[in-house]
Design a protein around this motif. Sequence first.
Motif, mmCIF file in Angstrom:
data_model
loop_
_atom_site.group_PDB
_atom_site.id
_atom_site.type_symbol
_atom_site.label_atom_id
_atom_site.label_comp_id
_atom_site.label_asym_id
_atom_site.label_seq_id
_atom_site.Cartn_x
_atom_site.Cartn_y
_atom_site.Cartn_z
ATOM 1 N N GLU A 171 1.306 -0.560 0.035
ATOM 2 C CA GLU A 171 0.324 0.197 -0.081
ATOM 3 C C GLU A 171 1.107 0.806 -0.089
ATOM 4 O O GLU A 171 1.551 1.234 0.877
ATOM 5 N N ARG A 172 1.335 1.731 -0.715
ATOM 6 C CA ARG A 172 1.856 3.065 -1.104
ATOM 7 C C ARG A 172 0.642 4.501 -1.599
ATOM 8 O O ARG A 172 -0.417 3.931 -1.983
ATOM 9 N N GLY A 173 1.009 5.658 -1.193
ATOM 10 C CA GLY A 173 0.454 7.045 -1.787
ATOM 11 C C GLY A 173 0.945 7.013 -3.480
ATOM 12 O O GLY A 173 1.944 7.347 -3.548
ATOM 13 N N VAL A 174 0.542 7.247 -4.139
ATOM 14 C CA VAL A 174 0.793 8.011 -5.470
ATOM 15 C C VAL A 174 0.153 8.970 -5.927
ATOM 16 O O VAL A 174 -1.285 9.250 -5.637
ATOM 17 N N VAL A 175 0.944 10.186 -6.575
ATOM 18 C CA VAL A 175 0.992 11.066 -6.627
ATOM 19 C C VAL A 175 0.898 11.597 -8.281
ATOM 20 O O VAL A 175 2.404 11.014 -8.614
ATOM 21 N N ARG A 176 0.034 11.480 -9.175
ATOM 22 C CA ARG A 176 0.331 11.192 -10.933
ATOM 23 C C ARG A 176 0.794 12.904 -10.769
ATOM 24 O O ARG A 176 -0.647 13.847 -10.814
ATOM 25 N N LEU A 188 5.884 8.159 -5.524
ATOM 26 C CA LEU A 188 5.398 7.143 -3.929
ATOM 27 C C LEU A 188 5.332 8.055 -2.707
ATOM 28 O O LEU A 188 6.630 8.402 -2.811
ATOM 29 N N CYS A 189 4.524 7.599 -1.836
ATOM 30 C CA CYS A 189 5.073 8.082 -0.369
ATOM 31 C C CYS A 189 4.501 7.400 0.084
ATOM 32 O O CYS A 189 3.630 6.776 0.083
ATOM 33 N N PRO A 190 4.085 6.783 1.433
ATOM 34 C CA PRO A 190 3.336 6.275 2.806
ATOM 35 C C PRO A 190 1.661 7.048 2.339
ATOM 36 O O PRO A 190 1.876 8.031 1.948
ATOM 37 N N PRO A 191 1.188 6.303 2.833
ATOM 38 C CA PRO A 191 -0.400 6.663 2.639
ATOM 39 C C PRO A 191 -0.977 7.760 3.489
ATOM 40 O O PRO A 191 -1.717 8.387 3.307
ATOM 41 N N ASP A 248 9.968 7.872 -3.247
ATOM 42 C CA ASP A 248 10.481 7.240 -5.555
ATOM 43 C C ASP A 248 9.517 8.068 -5.595
ATOM 44 O O ASP A 248 8.653 8.206 -5.962
ATOM 45 N N VAL A 249 9.936 7.574 -7.612
ATOM 46 C CA VAL A 249 9.514 8.705 -8.613
ATOM 47 C C VAL A 249 9.541 7.652 -9.702
ATOM 48 O O VAL A 249 10.889 6.561 -10.034
ATOM 49 N N GLU A 250 8.543 7.317 -10.129
ATOM 50 C CA GLU A 250 8.435 6.133 -11.425
ATOM 51 C C GLU A 250 7.334 6.699 -12.642
ATOM 52 O O GLU A 250 6.991 7.787 -11.984
ATOM 53 N N GLU A 251 7.963 6.249 -13.836
ATOM 54 C CA GLU A 251 7.098 7.196 -15.492
ATOM 55 C C GLU A 251 5.356 6.191 -14.859
ATOM 56 O O GLU A 251 5.279 5.042 -14.240
ATOM 57 N N ASP A 252 5.036 7.281 -15.675
ATOM 58 C CA ASP A 252 3.033 6.322 -15.249
ATOM 59 C C ASP A 252 3.016 5.287 -16.183
ATOM 60 O O ASP A 252 3.306 5.999 -17.433
ATOM 61 N N ASP A 253 2.665 4.527 -16.200
ATOM 62 C CA ASP A 253 2.235 3.414 -17.384
ATOM 63 C C ASP A 253 0.650 4.575 -18.136
ATOM 64 O O ASP A 253 0.690 3.660 -19.299
ATOM 65 N N GLU A 254 0.121 4.772 -17.452
ATOM 66 C CA GLU A 254 -0.973 4.996 -17.426
ATOM 67 C C GLU A 254 -1.294 6.620 -18.539
ATOM 68 O O GLU A 254 -2.097 6.886 -18.922
ATOM 69 N N GLY A 255 0.074 7.099 -18.369
ATOM 70 C CA GLY A 255 -0.253 8.384 -18.699
ATOM 71 C C GLY A 255 1.534 9.026 -19.381
ATOM 72 O O GLY A 255 2.423 7.500 -19.653
ATOM 73 N N GLU A 256 1.345 10.023 -19.820
ATOM 74 C CA GLU A 256 3.022 10.562 -20.374
ATOM 75 C C GLU A 256 3.735 11.314 -18.514
ATOM 76 O O GLU A 256 5.011 11.615 -19.073
ATOM 77 N N GLY A 276 15.400 15.977 -12.446
ATOM 78 C CA GLY A 276 14.701 16.779 -11.268
ATOM 79 C C GLY A 276 13.575 16.295 -10.994
ATOM 80 O O GLY A 276 13.676 16.995 -9.512
ATOM 81 N N ALA A 277 13.007 15.053 -11.090
ATOM 82 C CA ALA A 277 11.308 15.264 -10.237
ATOM 83 C C ALA A 277 11.883 14.402 -9.582
ATOM 84 O O ALA A 277 11.639 14.102 -8.074
ATOM 85 N N LEU A 278 13.602 13.399 -8.746
ATOM 86 C CA LEU A 278 13.880 12.544 -8.238
ATOM 87 C C LEU A 278 14.327 13.876 -7.042
ATOM 88 O O LEU A 278 13.821 13.314 -5.669
#
Length: 301
Positions: free
Chosen positions: A184-189, A229-232, A216-224, A204-206
Amino acid sequence: MAVPGWLARWPRLAGAGRLAWPRAPRRGAGHNRWSKVRNVKGPRDAERSRTFQRLALLLRSAAREGGPDPALNPQLANVVEQCRANNMPKASIAAAIQSAERPSPDTRLLCEARGPGGAAILLEIVTDNPRRSQRDVRLLLAQHGWVPGVDPGVRGGPRRPALRACPPAHRGALWEAPRGGFEERGVVRVAPSDGQGRPLGLEGALETALDVGATDVEEDDEGEGLKFLCPPGALCAVARALEAAGLRPLEAAVEFVPRARAALPGPAGERARRLLQALAGRPDVARCYHNIQWEEPPPPQ
């Protein structure tokens, strides 16, 4: 050739001594209003209606668990932000929250299904009949050829899709982390560019993630764009900090993030895509998570 008397009364039909049936009208090129409604507006409105229905389920469930005030219920506040990001009308949001005050037999479940090559799907289901929903989902998995393996914990049992229900441990717990490969993680797109139109890079996002408290920062699979990622518990604070840093948050929600990815090439990947599309069309499936690594971007759902 003599024309019969009964046919002579209709000169237009007596050209060659036989009836001239009217020709079928020519079909247009498809550039009309109805074709746009049927092929463009119809599917788009149906997808919009399914999205609003799922968000209404999440609103009612969150309001029943933590109360109807978003200021005192962080989970409800996160769902309200998702509704605003999807342009859900304000009246519909208020009606869904008010409907949570009425008694309802809805049950919230987390169901995990295993697939070939270590693939897994986690479903968040809100239903008034858990047995029916699990039976329908299990049948849907079998129809798409997913995991006809032995049910976990049963030796020598019948071969059936592995589906485990993970209900909350107690009534006050809105989320219960499953024992599978999700956490379980908090996700901000965020959008791929900042408020000034400059593109947002991963490096720069890191650096921004360290400043706002994201892990953490990841590329969004659902968009560009990217997803932080953060604790809930820090979801709302991270979203506000990203907006204050000049970024454009699109959505903030508590999600289940896979611990490891599994690649499904060839026919197995195609079956998995069709399965995800079929699950997205079910009204009792509020959210669907997976750990599948696609060889190419999947089609929009």
